[in-house]
Design a protein around this motif. Structure first.
Motif, PDB file in Angstrom:
ATOM      1  N   ALA A  39       0.837  -1.208   0.000  1.00 45.27           N
ATOM      2  CA  ALA A  39       0.000   0.000   0.000  1.00 45.27           C
ATOM      3  C   ALA A  39       0.868   1.253   0.000  1.00 45.27           C
ATOM      4  O   ALA A  39       0.612   2.200  -0.760  1.00 45.27           O
ATOM      5  N   ALA A  40       1.889   1.272   0.829  1.00 43.75           N
ATOM      6  CA  ALA A  40       2.784   2.434   0.875  1.00 43.75           C
ATOM      7  C   ALA A  40       3.470   2.647  -0.467  1.00 43.75           C
ATOM      8  O   ALA A  40       3.517   3.775  -0.985  1.00 43.75           O
ATOM      9  N   ALA A  41       3.983   1.573  -1.047  1.00 45.99           N
ATOM     10  CA  ALA A  41       4.650   1.683  -2.341  1.00 45.99           C
ATOM     11  C   ALA A  41       3.676   2.139  -3.428  1.00 45.99           C
ATOM     12  O   ALA A  41       4.014   2.969  -4.278  1.00 45.99           O
ATOM     13  N   SER A  42       2.457   1.631  -3.383  1.00 48.30           N
ATOM     14  CA  SER A  42       1.444   2.014  -4.356  1.00 48.30           C
ATOM     15  C   SER A  42       1.127   3.506  -4.264  1.00 48.30           C
ATOM     16  O   SER A  42       1.062   4.212  -5.273  1.00 48.30           O
ATOM     17  N   PHE A  43       0.944   4.011  -3.050  1.00 48.57           N
ATOM     18  CA  PHE A  43       0.662   5.431  -2.851  1.00 48.57           C
ATOM     19  C   PHE A  43       1.829   6.303  -3.302  1.00 48.57           C
ATOM     20  O   PHE A  43       1.641   7.346  -3.934  1.00 48.57           O
ATOM     21  N   ILE A  44       3.036   5.872  -2.981  1.00 52.17           N
ATOM     22  CA  ILE A  44       4.219   6.647  -3.382  1.00 52.17           C
ATOM     23  C   ILE A  44       4.318   6.712  -4.895  1.00 52.17           C
ATOM     24  O   ILE A  44       4.534   7.784  -5.482  1.00 52.17           O
ATOM     25  N   LEU A  45       4.150   5.573  -5.556  1.00 54.41           N
ATOM     26  CA  LEU A  45       4.228   5.566  -7.026  1.00 54.41           C
ATOM     27  C   LEU A  45       3.093   6.360  -7.650  1.00 54.41           C
ATOM     28  O   LEU A  45       3.299   7.057  -8.655  1.00 54.41           O
ATOM     29  N   LEU A  46       1.898   6.282  -7.069  1.00 50.46           N
ATOM     30  CA  LEU A  46       0.794   7.098  -7.563  1.00 50.46           C
ATOM     31  C   LEU A  46       1.154   8.572  -7.473  1.00 50.46           C
ATOM     32  O   LEU A  46       0.951   9.334  -8.421  1.00 50.46           O
ATOM     33  N   SER A  47       1.705   8.980  -6.349  1.00 50.10           N
ATOM     34  CA  SER A  47       2.061  10.389  -6.190  1.00 50.10           C
ATOM     35  C   SER A  47       3.138  10.810  -7.183  1.00 50.10           C
ATOM     36  O   SER A  47       3.105  11.930  -7.705  1.00 50.10           O
ATOM     37  N   LEU A  48       4.072   9.923  -7.478  1.00 51.18           N
ATOM     38  CA  LEU A  48       5.106  10.238  -8.467  1.00 51.18           C
ATOM     39  C   LEU A  48       4.502  10.401  -9.859  1.00 51.18           C
ATOM     40  O   LEU A  48       4.895  11.289 -10.617  1.00 51.18           O
ATOM     41  N   SER A  49       3.546   9.544 -10.195  1.00 47.63           N
ATOM     42  CA  SER A  49       2.918   9.656 -11.514  1.00 47.63           C
ATOM     43  C   SER A  49       2.128  10.948 -11.643  1.00 47.63           C
ATOM     44  O   SER A  49       1.995  11.510 -12.733  1.00 47.63           O
ATOM     45  N   MET A  50       1.611  11.435 -10.512  1.00 48.76           N
ATOM     46  CA  MET A  50       0.823  12.670 -10.529  1.00 48.76           C
ATOM     47  C   MET A  50       1.678  13.918 -10.721  1.00 48.76           C
ATOM     48  O   MET A  50       1.129  15.007 -10.882  1.00 48.76           O
ATOM     49  N   ARG A  51       2.980  13.768 -10.735  1.00 50.58           N
ATOM     50  CA  ARG A  51       3.833  14.915 -11.044  1.00 50.58           C
ATOM     51  C   ARG A  51       3.572  15.406 -12.468  1.00 50.58           C
ATOM     52  O   ARG A  51       3.693  16.595 -12.739  1.00 50.58           O
ATOM     53  N   THR A  52       3.236  14.474 -13.358  1.00 45.87           N
ATOM     54  CA  THR A  52       3.007  14.866 -14.752  1.00 45.87           C
ATOM     55  C   THR A  52       1.606  14.541 -15.252  1.00 45.87           C
ATOM     56  O   THR A  52       1.145  15.175 -16.187  1.00 45.87           O
ATOM     57  N   LEU A  53       0.937  13.567 -14.654  1.00 51.48           N
ATOM     58  CA  LEU A  53      -0.406  13.206 -15.099  1.00 51.48           C
ATOM     59  C   LEU A  53      -1.449  14.003 -14.321  1.00 51.48           C
ATOM     60  O   LEU A  53      -1.248  14.297 -13.142  1.00 51.48           O
ATOM     61  N   PRO A  54      -2.567  14.314 -14.962  1.00 52.12           N
ATOM     62  CA  PRO A  54      -3.642  15.007 -14.244  1.00 52.12           C
ATOM     63  C   PRO A  54      -4.196  14.138 -13.111  1.00 52.12           C
ATOM     64  O   PRO A  54      -4.257  12.904 -13.224  1.00 52.12           O
ATOM     65  N   LEU A  55      -4.606  14.783 -12.041  1.00 49.92           N
ATOM     66  CA  LEU A  55      -5.151  14.086 -10.869  1.00 49.92           C
ATOM     67  C   LEU A  55      -6.277  13.135 -11.244  1.00 49.92           C
ATOM     68  O   LEU A  55      -6.253  11.953 -10.888  1.00 49.92           O
ATOM     69  N   GLY A  56      -7.279  13.643 -11.950  1.00 46.45           N
ATOM     70  CA  GLY A  56      -8.440  12.827 -12.293  1.00 46.45           C
ATOM     71  C   GLY A  56      -8.077  11.612 -13.126  1.00 46.45           C
ATOM     72  O   GLY A  56      -8.598  10.517 -12.909  1.00 46.45           O
ATOM     73  N   THR A  57      -7.173  11.790 -14.058  1.00 49.72           N
ATOM     74  CA  THR A  57      -6.737  10.675 -14.909  1.00 49.72           C
ATOM     75  C   THR A  57      -5.965   9.649 -14.094  1.00 49.72           C
ATOM     76  O   THR A  57      -6.268   8.448 -14.141  1.00 49.72           O
ATOM     77  N   ALA A  58      -4.967  10.100 -13.362  1.00 44.37           N
ATOM     78  CA  ALA A  58      -4.118   9.177 -12.601  1.00 44.37           C
ATOM     79  C   ALA A  58      -4.930   8.401 -11.576  1.00 44.37           C
ATOM     80  O   ALA A  58      -4.825   7.172 -11.483  1.00 44.37           O
ATOM     81  N   TYR A  59      -5.759   9.103 -10.810  1.00 45.53           N
ATOM     82  CA  TYR A  59      -6.510   8.439  -9.749  1.00 45.53           C
ATOM     83  C   TYR A  59      -7.535   7.460 -10.321  1.00 45.53           C
ATOM     84  O   TYR A  59      -7.693   6.351  -9.810  1.00 45.53           O
ATOM     85  N   THR A  60      -8.226   7.876 -11.377  1.00 45.27           N
ATOM     86  CA  THR A  60      -9.227   6.997 -11.985  1.00 45.27           C
ATOM     87  C   THR A  60      -8.585   5.730 -12.532  1.00 45.27           C
ATOM     88  O   THR A  60      -9.093   4.621 -12.317  1.00 45.27           O
ATOM     89  N   ILE A  61      -7.482   5.867 -13.200  1.00 41.25           N
ATOM     90  CA  ILE A  61      -6.822   4.694 -13.780  1.00 41.25           C
ATOM     91  C   ILE A  61      -6.235   3.819 -12.682  1.00 41.25           C
ATOM     92  O   ILE A  61      -6.336   2.583 -12.731  1.00 41.25           O
ATOM     93  N   TRP A  62      -5.662   4.425 -11.657  1.00 35.57           N
ATOM     94  CA  TRP A  62      -5.106   3.666 -10.529  1.00 35.57           C
ATOM     95  C   TRP A  62      -6.186   2.828  -9.847  1.00 35.57           C
ATOM     96  O   TRP A  62      -6.006   1.634  -9.611  1.00 35.57           O
TER      97      TRP A  62
END
Length: 105
Positions: A39-62
């Motif tokens: 879970a921690a690794a997943s959240f960290i990687l999600l946050s890293l992807s959000m540096r360039t991807l839009p919030l709505g796109t990244a979160y929805t796909i995740w």
């Protein structure tokens, strides 16, 4: 690279969901540790992807990867039921992920 990181984050979401199920309410040490680490690794990687991807796109796909992955693991590994309603729901989730990805500007 952000899409690859997001995909790994989604897979880790499936890992922590599965290990949470196997932890028996956090009473078994190894699956409990896997749950928290994944879970921690997943959240960290999600946050890293959000540096360039839009919030709505990244979160929805995740969450979509997690939902479809958990459904697939539940069916394939845990013997959960495959019903028409669950299959329709899975198709709708995948459709939403595809539309979200195609709509990303």
């Amino acid at each position: 690279m952000a899409w690859f990181i997001l995909a790994i984050a989604g897979v880790l979401e499936v890992v922590w969901a599965f290990s949470m199920k196997k932890s028996a309410g956090f009473t078994l040490l190894t699956p409990t540790l896997v749950t928290f680490l994944a879970a921690a690794a997943s959240f960290i990687l999600l946050s890293l992807s959000m540096r360039t991807l839009p919030l709505g796109t990244a979160y929805t796909i995740w969450t979509g990867i997690g939902a479809i992955g958990a459904f697939a693991v539940g069916v394939a590994v845990l013997g959960e039921a495959v019903t028409p309603g669950r299959l329709i729901a899975a198709v709708l989730i995948i459709s939403g992920i595809v539309v979200m990805k195609m709509s990303e500007g």
